[in-house]
Design a protein around this motif. Structure first.
Motif, PDB file in Angstrom:
ATOM      1  N   ILE A 131       0.805  -1.229   0.000  1.00 22.40           N
ATOM      2  CA  ILE A 131       0.000   0.000   0.000  1.00 22.40           C
ATOM      3  C   ILE A 131       0.834   1.274   0.000  1.00 22.40           C
ATOM      4  O   ILE A 131       0.301   2.351  -0.203  1.00 22.40           O
ATOM      5  N   CYS A 132       2.171   1.145   0.214  1.00 19.38           N
ATOM      6  CA  CYS A 132       2.986   2.359   0.118  1.00 19.38           C
ATOM      7  C   CYS A 132       3.326   2.693  -1.340  1.00 19.38           C
ATOM      8  O   CYS A 132       3.736   3.810  -1.633  1.00 19.38           O
ATOM      9  N   HIS A 133       3.132   1.773  -2.279  1.00 18.25           N
ATOM     10  CA  HIS A 133       3.528   2.048  -3.667  1.00 18.25           C
ATOM     11  C   HIS A 133       2.807   3.249  -4.292  1.00 18.25           C
ATOM     12  O   HIS A 133       3.459   4.068  -4.933  1.00 18.25           O
ATOM     13  N   HIS A 174      -1.417  -1.232   7.627  1.00 20.11           N
ATOM     14  CA  HIS A 174      -1.240   0.154   8.057  1.00 20.11           C
ATOM     15  C   HIS A 174       0.260   0.402   8.033  1.00 20.11           C
ATOM     16  O   HIS A 174       1.016  -0.303   8.695  1.00 20.11           O
ATOM     17  N   GLU A 175       0.648   1.378   7.240  1.00 23.86           N
ATOM     18  CA  GLU A 175       2.077   1.647   7.062  1.00 23.86           C
ATOM     19  C   GLU A 175       2.426   3.061   7.494  1.00 23.86           C
ATOM     20  O   GLU A 175       1.663   3.997   7.267  1.00 23.86           O
ATOM     21  N   PHE A 176       3.604   3.170   8.090  1.00 25.81           N
ATOM     22  CA  PHE A 176       4.164   4.472   8.431  1.00 25.81           C
ATOM     23  C   PHE A 176       5.476   4.565   7.657  1.00 25.81           C
ATOM     24  O   PHE A 176       6.395   3.784   7.889  1.00 25.81           O
ATOM     25  N   CYS A 256      13.930  -1.356   5.088  1.00 27.41           N
ATOM     26  CA  CYS A 256      14.732  -0.310   4.458  1.00 27.41           C
ATOM     27  C   CYS A 256      14.620  -0.517   2.957  1.00 27.41           C
ATOM     28  O   CYS A 256      15.075  -1.540   2.442  1.00 27.41           O
ATOM     29  N   GLN A 257      14.004   0.443   2.272  1.00 30.37           N
ATOM     30  CA  GLN A 257      13.911   0.309   0.814  1.00 30.37           C
ATOM     31  C   GLN A 257      15.126   0.894   0.113  1.00 30.37           C
ATOM     32  O   GLN A 257      15.233   0.787  -1.097  1.00 30.37           O
ATOM     33  N   ARG A 258      15.985   1.577   0.934  1.00 33.09           N
ATOM     34  CA  ARG A 258      17.105   2.322   0.332  1.00 33.09           C
ATOM     35  C   ARG A 258      16.542   3.236  -0.769  1.00 33.09           C
ATOM     36  O   ARG A 258      15.544   3.877  -0.557  1.00 33.09           O
ATOM     37  N   SER A 278      12.063   4.233   4.085  1.00 33.67           N
ATOM     38  CA  SER A 278      11.903   3.041   4.918  1.00 33.67           C
ATOM     39  C   SER A 278      10.461   3.019   5.407  1.00 33.67           C
ATOM     40  O   SER A 278       9.809   4.067   5.475  1.00 33.67           O
ATOM     41  N   CYS A 279       9.967   1.823   5.695  1.00 30.69           N
ATOM     42  CA  CYS A 279       8.571   1.770   6.145  1.00 30.69           C
ATOM     43  C   CYS A 279       8.360   0.713   7.212  1.00 30.69           C
ATOM     44  O   CYS A 279       9.088  -0.268   7.306  1.00 30.69           O
ATOM     45  N   LEU A 280       7.374   0.998   8.037  1.00 24.93           N
ATOM     46  CA  LEU A 280       6.932   0.094   9.088  1.00 24.93           C
ATOM     47  C   LEU A 280       5.528  -0.323   8.677  1.00 24.93           C
ATOM     48  O   LEU A 280       4.647   0.531   8.541  1.00 24.93           O
TER      49      LEU A 280
END
Ligand code: AMP
Ligand code: ZN
Length: 312
Positions: A131-133, A174-176, A256-258, A278-280
């Motif tokens: 969902i962060c994309h 749910h992403e931060f 870490c997506q760098r 980066s995401c949680l």
């Protein structure tokens, strides 16, 4: 059927029993497709309470909340490289874009009980897998000084049909997400990983952290898996669901997506360098199921402090 059950492996049996207990209790509603469920009001009440706890946990971040629908542009999907890494998990939405004659052909095939989906064509949207994309496409260009932190919630799709109720095809996350400079991204991941563990432990979950990898596809994927593990880019928060029969199940991840996505979407920091992210990410259904597995299927019997925290 009896023969199948007699030769069933203990892990498969444990998964099938957990699934049928959830269905019998009315918490989940099964469909004809593995991994696609309806949710009851009680299930949703737990998930909503959990979401409130997570949002409170993250309040010091002052994240910008954004919500996207469960589909996003195929052109953006293309930029993420998802089809190269996870073709088996993807889902492209197809629809009918031809004329009257083809529609008649489709109906005739359907009438004969034949396949009719050959008359459909891939549309310009895909189902959102992470969902962060959809966020990244909105950030093209320079970020403000200090970068940004975003709160994203929504349904993701992953084509991984399974009878394990912990593995769904359509579920909420749910992403931060932090987007900014490389040191900030690393510090964010490490700091918020610890906060996430504390929060989930405070709800009675036996959370541990493990170095993990994404299920990159095929032979080429093996190299990506080993570099992700070597560089410790993905850490999962896991909870034992099936005792000794299986590894503990991930209910959240800190990644870490760098510059993987930020470079693809042309996202730069205020000083003009390629940003890092980066995401949680919390799996909402999985965490809800972990709570049910830990405290029992009857919410009335849960520890009072956990019920109070979740507003149940
Ligand atoms: P990931 O982006 O793969 O780290 O996924 C984030 C979180 O979503 C995971 O830690 C799980 O809690 C949840 N998740 C991932 N895949 C599934 C699935 N097939 N069914 C339910 N939850 C999932
Ligand atoms: Zn993410």
């Amino acid at each position: 059927m009896a023969d199948i059950l007699e030769t069933e492996m203990p892990l498969d049996r444990a998964r099938r029993e957990f699934r049928s207990d959830l269905l019998d209790a009315g918490l989940l509603l099964g469909t004809s497709v593995p991994g696609v469920y309806g949710r009851s009001a009680v299930f949703e009440a737990i998930l909503t309470g959990l979401d409130r706890v997570l949002t409170e946990m993250a309040s010091p971040l002052q994240a910008t909340a954004l919500r996207f629908p469960p589909v996003y542009p195929r052109a953006d999907f293309e930029r993420t490289d998802y089809i190269a890494s996870f073709p088996d998990l993807s889902g492209v939405v197809s629809s009918f874009e031809r004329g009257d004659r083809e529609h008649r052909e489709l109906l005739a095939a359907r009438e004969q009980g034949e396949a009719w989906d050959g008359w459909l064509d891939p549309s310009d949207v895909v189902l959102t897998n992470a969902i962060c994309h959809p966020l990244y496409a909105t950030l093209e260009g320079r970020l403000p000084e200090g970068g940004g932190v975003f709160d994203i919630f929504g349904y993701g799709f992953r084509h991984e049909p399974s009878l394990d109720p912990m593995r769904m095809q359509s579920f909420r996350m749910h992403e931060f997400v932090y987007v900014g400079d490389p040191d900030g991204a690393q510090l964010y991941r490490d700091t918020w990983l610890d906060r996430a563990v504390e929060t989930l432990v405070s709800l009675g979950l036996a959370v541990e952290t493990v170095a993990a990898n994404d299920p990159f596809f095929g032979r080429a994927g093996k190299m990506l898996i080993s570099s992700q593990l070597r560089e410790n880019l993905k850490i999962e928060l896991v909870v034992p669901i099936y005792g000794d029969l299986a590894d503990a199940t991930a209910i959240a991840s800190a990644n870490c997506q760098r510059d993987h996505l930020t470079a693809a979407f042309g996202i730069r920091t205020s000083d003009g360098n390629v940003a890092h992210a980066s995401c949680l990410a919390f799996g909402m259904e999985r965490t809800t199921l972990a709570l049910l597995r830990t405290h029992g299927l009857d919410v009335e019997t849960w520890p009072l402090d956990v019920r109070a925290r979740l507003g149940l």
